[in-house]
Motif scaffolding. Sequence first.
Motif, short mmCIF file in Angstrom:
data_model
loop_
_atom_site.label_atom_id
_atom_site.label_comp_id
_atom_site.label_asym_id
_atom_site.label_seq_id
_atom_site.Cartn_x
_atom_site.Cartn_y
_atom_site.Cartn_z
N VAL A 58 -0.11 3.62 -6.74
CA VAL A 58 -0.17 5.02 -6.35
C VAL A 58 -0.92 5.10 -5.02
CG1 VAL A 58 -0.07 6.03 -8.67
CG2 VAL A 58 -2.30 5.39 -7.71
N GLU A 59 -0.51 6.04 -4.17
CA GLU A 59 -1.23 6.27 -2.92
C GLU A 59 -2.14 7.48 -3.09
OE1 GLU A 59 1.11 6.96 0.64
OE2 GLU A 59 -0.71 7.20 1.88
N ALA A 60 -3.40 7.31 -2.74
CA ALA A 60 -4.38 8.41 -2.80
C ALA A 60 -4.23 9.27 -1.55
CB ALA A 60 -5.79 7.84 -2.89
N VAL A 117 -5.18 3.34 -0.30
CA VAL A 117 -6.04 4.32 0.37
C VAL A 117 -5.76 4.27 1.87
CG1 VAL A 117 -8.46 4.82 0.95
CG2 VAL A 117 -7.85 4.20 -1.39
N ASN A 118 -5.66 5.44 2.49
CA ASN A 118 -5.44 5.49 3.94
C ASN A 118 -6.75 5.29 4.68
OD1 ASN A 118 -2.48 6.43 4.34
ND2 ASN A 118 -3.29 7.78 2.74
N LEU A 119 -6.72 4.43 5.69
CA LEU A 119 -7.91 4.15 6.48
C LEU A 119 -7.72 4.73 7.87
CD1 LEU A 119 -10.16 2.38 5.27
CD2 LEU A 119 -9.35 0.52 6.72
N LEU A 149 -5.13 -1.10 1.44
CA LEU A 149 -5.54 -0.22 2.53
C LEU A 149 -4.35 0.00 3.45
CD1 LEU A 149 -9.01 -1.84 3.32
CD2 LEU A 149 -8.53 0.16 1.88
N GLU A 150 -4.08 1.27 3.78
CA GLU A 150 -2.99 1.61 4.69
C GLU A 150 -3.55 1.98 6.06
OE1 GLU A 150 -0.37 4.61 3.16
OE2 GLU A 150 0.06 3.47 1.33
N ILE A 151 -3.06 1.32 7.07
CA ILE A 151 -3.51 1.60 8.44
C ILE A 151 -2.26 1.93 9.25
CG2 ILE A 151 -4.75 0.68 10.45
CD1 ILE A 151 -5.16 -1.24 7.35
N ILE A 179 0.82 -1.64 6.75
CA ILE A 179 0.97 -0.81 7.95
C ILE A 179 1.72 0.45 7.55
CG2 ILE A 179 1.93 -0.59 10.26
CD1 ILE A 179 1.68 -3.35 10.75
N ASP A 180 1.10 1.59 7.85
CA ASP A 180 1.68 2.89 7.53
C ASP A 180 2.49 3.41 8.71
OD1 ASP A 180 2.12 5.19 6.07
OD2 ASP A 180 0.01 5.74 5.89
N ASP A 181 3.45 4.30 8.42
CA ASP A 181 4.24 4.96 9.47
C ASP A 181 4.89 3.96 10.41
OD1 ASP A 181 3.10 7.12 8.23
OD2 ASP A 181 1.82 7.70 9.91
N LEU A 200 4.61 -3.29 4.71
CA LEU A 200 4.95 -2.43 5.82
C LEU A 200 5.63 -1.19 5.24
CD1 LEU A 200 6.75 -4.28 8.67
CD2 LEU A 200 7.55 -2.11 7.86
N LYS A 201 5.20 -0.02 5.66
CA LYS A 201 5.80 1.22 5.15
C LYS A 201 6.69 1.84 6.21
CE LYS A 201 3.48 3.72 2.23
NZ LYS A 201 2.48 4.67 1.67
N ILE A 202 7.97 1.90 5.93
CA ILE A 202 8.92 2.48 6.88
C ILE A 202 8.67 3.98 6.97
CG2 ILE A 202 11.37 2.90 7.40
CD1 ILE A 202 12.08 0.40 5.89
N ALA A 234 9.56 2.14 1.48
CA ALA A 234 10.13 3.25 2.25
C ALA A 234 9.45 4.54 1.81
CB ALA A 234 11.64 3.34 2.03
N GLU A 235 9.01 5.33 2.79
CA GLU A 235 8.31 6.58 2.51
C GLU A 235 9.24 7.77 2.64
OE1 GLU A 235 4.05 7.19 3.82
OE2 GLU A 235 4.93 6.27 5.59
N GLY A 236 8.92 8.83 1.94
CA GLY A 236 9.65 10.09 2.12
C GLY A 236 11.06 10.08 1.57
MG MG Z 1 -0.32 6.47 3.85
#
Ligand code: MG
Length: 282
Positions: A58-60, A117-119, A149-151, A179-181, A200-202, A234-236
Amino acid sequence: EAKRHGRNRVAFFDPRLREAMAERLRLQTDLRRALEQDELALHYQAQVDTRSGALTGVEALLRWDHPTLGPVSPAVFVPIAEESGLIVPIGRWVLREACRQLAAWRGAGFSGVRVAVNLSVRQTRDEQLPDFIDALLGEFGLAPACLELEITESVLMEEADLAIGLLARLRARGLRLAIDDFGTGYSSMAYLQRLPIDALKIDMTFVRDIPGDGEAITTAILAMAHGLGLCVVAEGVETQAQHDFLRAAGCDQIQGYRIARPVPPDDVLARWHADATEAVPG
Ligand code: MG
Ligand code: C2E
Ligand code: MG
Ligand code: MG
């Protein structure tokens, strides 16, 4: 000199700009109190295996319920918190709260999931961060692999060497890094290979273009990332068509409204209980 004054004068007398600045200042002041007044909360969004649908983590995501304005989007207040330095204590609160919640879930039998968690950029400059995280994991009896950790890609580009050093220290302790975004910055393949990351998050801007141009971009990112041994999320993801495409393309995990919205912690547990009940044969 005249030009500088001129610019100041414009900034001072433009009522719209002035109002926007006043609003930011107000949010900054209020944000200072929000942490103490218990106005911040974490919601959690499911990340699932693209094929099986099994929950992997889960992403906080931070939520701020302002006493008079109501909910304020993190897209608005996180940048303000970053500018003012408040993101450092807030970011530590987020890490602590996410670890506390994960330990509570585990105590309730909800095991095998990770929390992401987003950093923020400021936190990647915090030399104390690895020790702070070590202490948290110890306090809550969590293995480092439970925490991801998402950066964002842009942060990594900005802070390259410093961030990479800190991330390498965290990863050496067994934390997962993502890696986020991804795709919104301009990282090269050579640069990606140098990063101490696991996933890696697309970015959702590409997912939104499925069906369409997003397909070619997503396929290219998947080939590159898998070639480097990275897991891809993949996000969204909002539609069945996007989910189908991503499954066929071999994307490892998905996250998005199609699966679940970000929800308060009790709803995560309720859904997990419901899924577990559904899975019982007969
Ligand atoms: Mg994020
Ligand atoms: P992010 O980390 O890229 O998080 C994903 C954002 O997309 C979240 O927005 C999430 O609610 C939203 N989202 C998820 N699925 C869908 C979907 O299917 N469709 C659409 N349209 N949106 C979807 P949210 O919660 O508003 O957060 C925005 C950004 O604020 C995050 O982007 C992250 O960069 C930042 N943020 C949130 N919480 C934190 C935090 O604790 N610390 C830091 N430093 N930044 C945070
Ligand atoms: Mg993102
Ligand atoms: Mg984002």
